[in-house]
Write a protein that holds these residues in place. Structure first.
Motif, mmCIF file in Angstrom:
data_model
loop_
_atom_site.group_PDB
_atom_site.id
_atom_site.type_symbol
_atom_site.label_atom_id
_atom_site.label_comp_id
_atom_site.label_asym_id
_atom_site.label_seq_id
_atom_site.Cartn_x
_atom_site.Cartn_y
_atom_site.Cartn_z
ATOM 1 N N SER A 64 0.816 -1.211 0.000
ATOM 2 C CA SER A 64 0.000 0.000 0.000
ATOM 3 C C SER A 64 0.853 1.266 0.000
ATOM 4 O O SER A 64 0.375 2.328 -0.384
ATOM 5 C CB SER A 64 -0.956 0.001 1.191
ATOM 6 O OG SER A 64 -0.232 0.096 2.392
ATOM 7 N N TYR A 72 -3.790 1.916 -6.747
ATOM 8 C CA TYR A 72 -4.829 0.886 -6.791
ATOM 9 C C TYR A 72 -5.843 1.088 -5.657
ATOM 10 O O TYR A 72 -7.049 1.085 -5.893
ATOM 11 C CB TYR A 72 -4.203 -0.506 -6.695
ATOM 12 C CG TYR A 72 -5.226 -1.608 -6.559
ATOM 13 C CD1 TYR A 72 -5.946 -2.039 -7.652
ATOM 14 C CD2 TYR A 72 -5.480 -2.188 -5.319
ATOM 15 C CE1 TYR A 72 -6.902 -3.036 -7.529
ATOM 16 C CE2 TYR A 72 -6.427 -3.179 -5.185
ATOM 17 C CZ TYR A 72 -7.132 -3.608 -6.297
ATOM 18 O OH TYR A 72 -8.080 -4.592 -6.160
ATOM 19 N N LEU A 73 -5.354 1.273 -4.432
ATOM 20 C CA LEU A 73 -6.252 1.442 -3.293
ATOM 21 C C LEU A 73 -7.094 2.708 -3.408
ATOM 22 O O LEU A 73 -8.293 2.701 -3.117
ATOM 23 C CB LEU A 73 -5.460 1.452 -1.984
ATOM 24 C CG LEU A 73 -4.929 0.097 -1.529
ATOM 25 C CD1 LEU A 73 -4.092 0.250 -0.266
ATOM 26 C CD2 LEU A 73 -6.064 -0.872 -1.283
ATOM 27 N N SER A 74 -6.484 3.806 -3.845
ATOM 28 C CA SER A 74 -7.251 5.043 -3.975
ATOM 29 C C SER A 74 -8.269 4.945 -5.104
ATOM 30 O O SER A 74 -9.385 5.457 -4.985
ATOM 31 C CB SER A 74 -6.331 6.247 -4.146
ATOM 32 O OG SER A 74 -5.463 6.058 -5.232
ATOM 33 N N THR A 75 -7.930 4.271 -6.195
ATOM 34 C CA THR A 75 -8.889 4.059 -7.287
ATOM 35 C C THR A 75 -10.037 3.194 -6.810
ATOM 36 O O THR A 75 -11.213 3.477 -7.104
ATOM 37 C CB THR A 75 -8.197 3.399 -8.495
ATOM 38 O OG1 THR A 75 -7.115 4.227 -8.923
ATOM 39 C CG2 THR A 75 -9.162 3.188 -9.639
ATOM 40 N N LEU A 76 -9.722 2.159 -6.073
ATOM 41 C CA LEU A 76 -10.758 1.273 -5.544
ATOM 42 C C LEU A 76 -11.688 2.031 -4.606
ATOM 43 O O LEU A 76 -12.914 1.922 -4.714
ATOM 44 C CB LEU A 76 -10.109 0.094 -4.818
ATOM 45 C CG LEU A 76 -11.015 -1.021 -4.342
ATOM 46 C CD1 LEU A 76 -11.686 -1.713 -5.517
ATOM 47 C CD2 LEU A 76 -10.223 -2.023 -3.538
ATOM 48 N N LEU A 77 -11.134 2.823 -3.712
ATOM 49 C CA LEU A 77 -11.933 3.618 -2.786
ATOM 50 C C LEU A 77 -12.800 4.626 -3.546
ATOM 51 O O LEU A 77 -13.982 4.802 -3.235
ATOM 52 C CB LEU A 77 -11.035 4.332 -1.782
ATOM 53 C CG LEU A 77 -11.740 5.180 -0.738
ATOM 54 C CD1 LEU A 77 -12.632 4.300 0.145
ATOM 55 C CD2 LEU A 77 -10.739 5.931 0.111
ATOM 56 N N LEU A 78 -12.239 5.272 -4.551
ATOM 57 C CA LEU A 78 -12.996 6.228 -5.358
ATOM 58 C C LEU A 78 -14.168 5.546 -6.054
ATOM 59 O O LEU A 78 -15.287 6.075 -6.077
ATOM 60 C CB LEU A 78 -12.078 6.900 -6.382
ATOM 61 C CG LEU A 78 -12.760 7.854 -7.358
ATOM 62 C CD1 LEU A 78 -13.292 9.081 -6.617
ATOM 63 C CD2 LEU A 78 -11.803 8.263 -8.466
ATOM 64 N N VAL A 80 -15.758 2.849 -5.111
ATOM 65 C CA VAL A 80 -16.770 2.497 -4.111
ATOM 66 C C VAL A 80 -17.597 3.725 -3.743
ATOM 67 O O VAL A 80 -18.829 3.669 -3.708
ATOM 68 C CB VAL A 80 -16.108 1.871 -2.857
ATOM 69 C CG1 VAL A 80 -17.098 1.771 -1.716
ATOM 70 C CG2 VAL A 80 -15.533 0.508 -3.194
ATOM 71 N N VAL A 81 -16.945 4.855 -3.510
ATOM 72 C CA VAL A 81 -17.655 6.084 -3.159
ATOM 73 C C VAL A 81 -18.564 6.523 -4.305
ATOM 74 O O VAL A 81 -19.725 6.890 -4.097
ATOM 75 C CB VAL A 81 -16.660 7.197 -2.759
ATOM 76 C CG1 VAL A 81 -17.348 8.546 -2.656
ATOM 77 C CG2 VAL A 81 -15.970 6.839 -1.462
ATOM 78 N N SER A 83 -19.870 4.637 -6.602
ATOM 79 C CA SER A 83 -20.971 3.672 -6.707
ATOM 80 C C SER A 83 -22.049 3.964 -5.674
ATOM 81 O O SER A 83 -23.239 3.938 -5.986
ATOM 82 C CB SER A 83 -20.456 2.243 -6.514
ATOM 83 O OG SER A 83 -19.575 1.902 -7.545
#
Length: 126
Positions: A64, A72-78, A80-81, A83
């Motif tokens: 991380s 990757y983690l920030s894209t994934l979090l973005l 989810v938000v 969505s």
């Protein structure tokens, strides 16, 4: 492998909806489920055997902190938000109908509705 097994829940949900809720299994619904299952099978078959799948907490922390992992983690979090926001906007625009606005689809549903809410169902068209 567990992701593929979990995806079979889609088939069981369709079957239970048909058996217990008398939902119609339409051609698009069946085709969509089939396409999803084919995609899962192809993903499982195409996954290489030498990919590392178990990580220690230290390795996850290290991944991380590296630029690729952080991206990757920030894209994934973005995603989810975004969505959650899209779901909230959709539900605000198209609210779920209340029980008094629903029309029974089958005669057995009408009978059940009469037993459960006799004053509201008397107003439904026959």
């Amino acid at each position: 492998l567990l992701g593929g097994i979990f995806t079979t829940l889609l088939i069981f949900n369709m079957l239970f909806a048909r058996l217990f809720l008398k939902e119609d299994l339409t051609k698009p619904l069946i085709a969509g489920a089939f396409i999803i299952l084919v995609g899962v099978v192809l993903t499982i078959v195409a996954t290489p055997d030498d990919v590392k799948t178990e990580f220690t907490p230290e390795e996850i922390g290290q991944l991380s902190r590296n630029p690729g992992g952080a991206l990757y983690l920030s894209t994934l979090l973005l995603l989810v938000v975004l969505s959650v926001m899209a779901i909230a906007l959709y539900e605000a625009k198209y609210p779920i109908a209340t029980a008094s606005k629903l029309q029974p689809r089958h005669e057995s549903d009408r009978l059940h509705a009469c037993i459960m809410q006799p004053t509201q169902t008397a107003l439904l068209p026959h």
